[in-house]
Scaffold this motif. Structure first.
Motif, short mmCIF file in Angstrom:
data_model
loop_
_atom_site.label_atom_id
_atom_site.label_comp_id
_atom_site.label_asym_id
_atom_site.label_seq_id
_atom_site.Cartn_x
_atom_site.Cartn_y
_atom_site.Cartn_z
N SER A 79 0.82 -1.22 0.00
CA SER A 79 0.00 0.00 0.00
C SER A 79 0.85 1.26 0.00
CB SER A 79 -0.93 0.03 1.22
OG SER A 79 -0.21 0.31 2.40
N THR A 81 -0.06 3.87 1.76
CA THR A 81 -0.04 4.29 3.18
C THR A 81 1.27 3.85 3.82
OG1 THR A 81 -2.45 4.21 3.39
CG2 THR A 81 -1.18 3.94 5.41
N MET A 82 1.61 2.60 3.60
CA MET A 82 2.85 2.07 4.18
C MET A 82 4.08 2.73 3.54
SD MET A 82 3.95 -1.93 4.45
CE MET A 82 2.38 -2.48 5.09
N HIS A 243 6.66 -2.95 9.31
CA HIS A 243 5.23 -2.64 9.18
C HIS A 243 4.38 -3.89 8.95
CE1 HIS A 243 4.12 1.75 8.75
NE2 HIS A 243 5.41 1.83 8.97
N GLY A 244 5.03 -5.02 8.64
CA GLY A 244 4.25 -6.20 8.31
C GLY A 244 3.86 -6.23 6.84
N LEU A 247 5.47 -9.33 2.70
CA LEU A 247 4.74 -10.60 2.64
C LEU A 247 5.54 -11.66 1.93
CD1 LEU A 247 1.11 -9.45 1.81
CD2 LEU A 247 2.37 -9.34 3.93
N SER A 249 4.47 -13.56 -0.27
CA SER A 249 4.09 -13.48 -1.69
C SER A 249 3.30 -12.21 -1.95
CB SER A 249 3.19 -14.66 -2.08
OG SER A 249 3.88 -15.89 -1.95
N TYR A 253 -0.65 -9.10 -6.31
CA TYR A 253 -0.78 -7.69 -6.68
C TYR A 253 0.19 -7.27 -7.78
CZ TYR A 253 -3.40 -7.37 -2.28
OH TYR A 253 -4.31 -7.56 -1.28
N PRO B 78 -3.11 -8.71 6.12
CA PRO B 78 -2.18 -9.23 5.11
C PRO B 78 -1.07 -10.09 5.72
CG PRO B 78 -2.00 -6.81 5.31
CD PRO B 78 -3.17 -7.23 6.14
N SER B 79 -0.69 -9.82 6.97
CA SER B 79 0.40 -10.60 7.57
C SER B 79 0.23 -10.76 9.07
CB SER B 79 1.76 -9.94 7.29
OG SER B 79 1.93 -8.78 8.08
N THR B 81 2.84 -10.63 11.05
CA THR B 81 3.72 -9.60 11.62
C THR B 81 2.89 -8.39 12.03
OG1 THR B 81 5.64 -10.32 10.33
CG2 THR B 81 5.63 -8.03 11.06
N MET B 82 2.03 -7.95 11.13
CA MET B 82 1.19 -6.79 11.42
C MET B 82 0.17 -7.11 12.52
SD MET B 82 -1.04 -4.61 8.67
CE MET B 82 0.29 -4.42 7.50
N ILE B 221 -1.76 -18.42 0.10
CA ILE B 221 -0.73 -17.56 -0.51
C ILE B 221 -0.11 -16.64 0.52
CG2 ILE B 221 -0.30 -15.81 -2.28
CD1 ILE B 221 -2.54 -17.15 -3.91
N GLY B 244 -0.84 0.51 7.27
CA GLY B 244 -0.88 0.39 5.81
C GLY B 244 -1.36 -0.98 5.37
N GLY B 245 -2.14 -1.66 6.23
CA GLY B 245 -2.62 -3.00 5.89
C GLY B 245 -4.09 -3.06 5.53
N LEU B 247 -5.94 -2.62 2.99
CA LEU B 247 -5.88 -2.46 1.53
C LEU B 247 -7.28 -2.34 0.95
CD1 LEU B 247 -3.11 -4.98 0.49
CD2 LEU B 247 -2.91 -2.75 1.54
N LEU B 250 -8.30 -7.07 -0.38
CA LEU B 250 -7.50 -8.19 0.16
C LEU B 250 -7.98 -9.52 -0.41
CD1 LEU B 250 -6.97 -7.04 3.87
CD2 LEU B 250 -5.15 -7.56 2.23
N TYR B 253 -5.87 -12.62 -1.37
CA TYR B 253 -5.42 -13.53 -0.31
C TYR B 253 -6.58 -14.25 0.38
CZ TYR B 253 -1.02 -10.97 -0.81
OH TYR B 253 0.12 -10.40 -1.31
#
Lengths: 370, 370
Positions: A79, A81-82, A243-244, A247, A249, A253, B78-79, B81-82, B221, B244-245, B247, B250, B253
């Protein structure tokens, strides 16, 4: 509650009328699974996924975008934003100042739940009034200690306005002279190029870092690229992981971004011409003006000098009687006014002129009588 | 530099031999575009995209996962981590303490470029030694002021070990008594359920919040879900936007996550049984032990009591002569030892037993002679 009335109201809603209309003025078509399937139809089954930022599918596209933008390197992000928070954070760290500057209607200020402040503790200075572009004078009067200035081209929230190119050059030269980093919010950069008559690399040469988006005029699914010097993009990858956004994969996108970039980057001139023609049609109607009056990209805002409750039934009637959908929603801009944003895409040029004339003729009559 | 030698070396590399082998011991198959195409083959062209966290495609899957996990609500990220940084941040804010606790080999500590510290300024206390699980005693000795304890089930970096269920219950009861929030890193939660003989909801009932992943045993994925009370997940959406996640779409995914969840969630028992059988084969070889010796999920680590330079040629020979690929890479764990991680998926059960016996027979002979 009268359920049958609710159902009638629902079926009469602007959003329902817009979605039911066989023709839409703006955009590339609906955001649906077809968009992904079309982009992947030509992708081989055995194309390997990217893996945490490595692999051909991501590296090749990043290299291609770096070249298009005239920068040393580029990084694909999920994104904008990130990507943009990270760009400002890197420049802030390097300059040793938490102060950055941008427009009061910058995406980071109004659409990101204050991520820049809450995650990065940066302190934005809001330049210019809400309803106009940032000028060289604004920049000269920022005061000392600004690490980075962000400029958005075109400035979306005021209808997609653009500074004259000479002013942009002067702002860039001033920032370089003062050691202020200049970041480009280029969410709609390709859309702005026909007006400037410049390449992306020419415009980007005025900036130290640049973000572009793949789901505005390009019409992809999601995703962004951040470009700059190799040390800048290298650092951005560390923050992307934090930020995570790194990914395993991102190809779902990337492949559509590349596919639709190739399809549409050369159509921006057509979208711009179409936007000017369409804005003329709006401005010929009673109680309607566009902002800007003459578009400088594929986008503009449509302002009605009537309350939303009066414009909605007019647009519903036009949809139902002529088959042309204008917008799914209107935003109240005052007690007696409302507006909406319009971005020209593939759809407009395929609409027969007679249909457009019927739709605008009816709209004009309805608004005049309202 | 002798280029022809480099090319020979390249073709003889462990990674090349693994990729060329017609059969692989672990996983579900290669990460490639086919995985996406298969998941989308049955999705209708006109299924609407999610839009910034809203819409059927995301809301239905979130509701389904909330029910599976026995929580009030769930949010697709998305992850992981986030999702996990955000979970710890929310609990930290609510408890008014920046101190959280987790294992020294927690994903947040070793794989995220210190995002938790750099973006959220949380201060993790590392519980237990690197090579063992967190115990009730460790938790009782944490000291005051810990906002949240994170437990990872199974503990990936030590081969996927699991505490006994009674110990887990005791830790949960202790945390509830002390007002310490308990978060589950359930990246491999479904993989752990056959050993416990519990449902996901039963295990999750011990925790205040839970994260699960869709690209480990599930084989999607990318993507994750964070679940908990509705006020917790509501707050997590604000942070998702900040990171920023959030989106615009999504679904690239979500649709594969749902598809592969449905395909594989009921196969976790089979993977667990296969892992135990495969670990036995490894442990019967000279100079090889697995960690754990008897797996408690679909995963384990394979440790060789030989330097990497001696194990690599043995694995290459086995690949070339029997067609069975073991791993693309080995990690040095000491001057005279190396190891790798193995996760059982769809592939293992389709390998003929005779082929496995040939591969392990040859591996044992080569390692014995090494």
């Amino acid at each position: 509650m009268d359920i049958s009335k609710t159902l009638r109201d629902e079926s009469k809603s602007l959003s329902a009328a817009f979605n039911a209309a066989p023709v839409q003025l703006a955009g590339h078509g609906k955001r649906e699974v077809r968009v992904l399937k079309e982009a992947f139809a030509g992708a081989g089954d055995h194309v390997a996924s990217d893996m945490y930022g490595a692999g051909e599918v991501i590296e090749e596209f990043q290299a291609e975008m770096a070249e298009v933008l005239g920068k040393e390197a580029a990084v694909f992000f999920p994104s904008g934003t990130m990507a943009q928070q990270i760009a400002l954070r890197i420049w802030s760290d390097r300059k040793g100042s938490r102060r950055v500057a941008y427009h009061p209607l910058c995406h980071l200020e109004i659409h990101e739940q204050d991520g820049l402040k809450e995650l990065h503790h940066l302190q934005p200075l809001l330049l210019a009034d809400k309803d106009r572009l940032i000028t060289l004078e604004d920049v000269q009067n920022m005061g000392a200690g600004i690490a980075c200035l962000l400029l958005e081209l075109p400035q979306r929230e005021i209808g997609g306005q653009l500074p004259e190119y000479a002013e942009l050059e002067a702002i860039s030269a001033y920032c370089r002279g003062q050691g202020i980093m200049l970041h480009l919010d280029g969410a709609r950069l390709f859309e702005a190029l026909p007006y400037y008559g410049k390449t992306a690399a020419e415009v980007c040469s005025l900036f130290d870092s640049v973000y572009i988006s793949f789901y505005k005029g390009i019409g992809g699914i999601a995703g962004a690229v951040l470009a700059g010097s190799a040390d800048f993009t290298g650092e951005s990858k560390i923050w992307k992981r934090r930020h995570g956004g790194d990914l395993i994969s991102l190809y779902p996108y990337i492949i559509p971004s590349r596919y639709y970039y190739q399809q549409r980057v050369d159509k921006m001139g057509q979208y711009y011409t179409d936007a000017k023609e369409l804005a003329e049609r709006f401005n010929a109607c009673h109680k309607v003006v566009t902002l800007p009056e003459v578009p400088v990209s594929n986008m503009f805002h449509v302002h009605f000098a009537l309350p939303r409750e009066q414009v909605e039934p007019a647009l519903i009637t036009v949809s139902e009687e002529t088959g042309v959908g204008f917008t799914p929603r209107l935003k109240e801009t005052g007690e007696f006014s409302c507006a909406y944003e319009l971005n020209i895409g593939d759809l407009y040029s395929s609409i027969p002129k007679a249909k457009l004339e019927a739709a605008f003729g009816l709209l004009d009559r309805l608004l005049k009588e309202a």
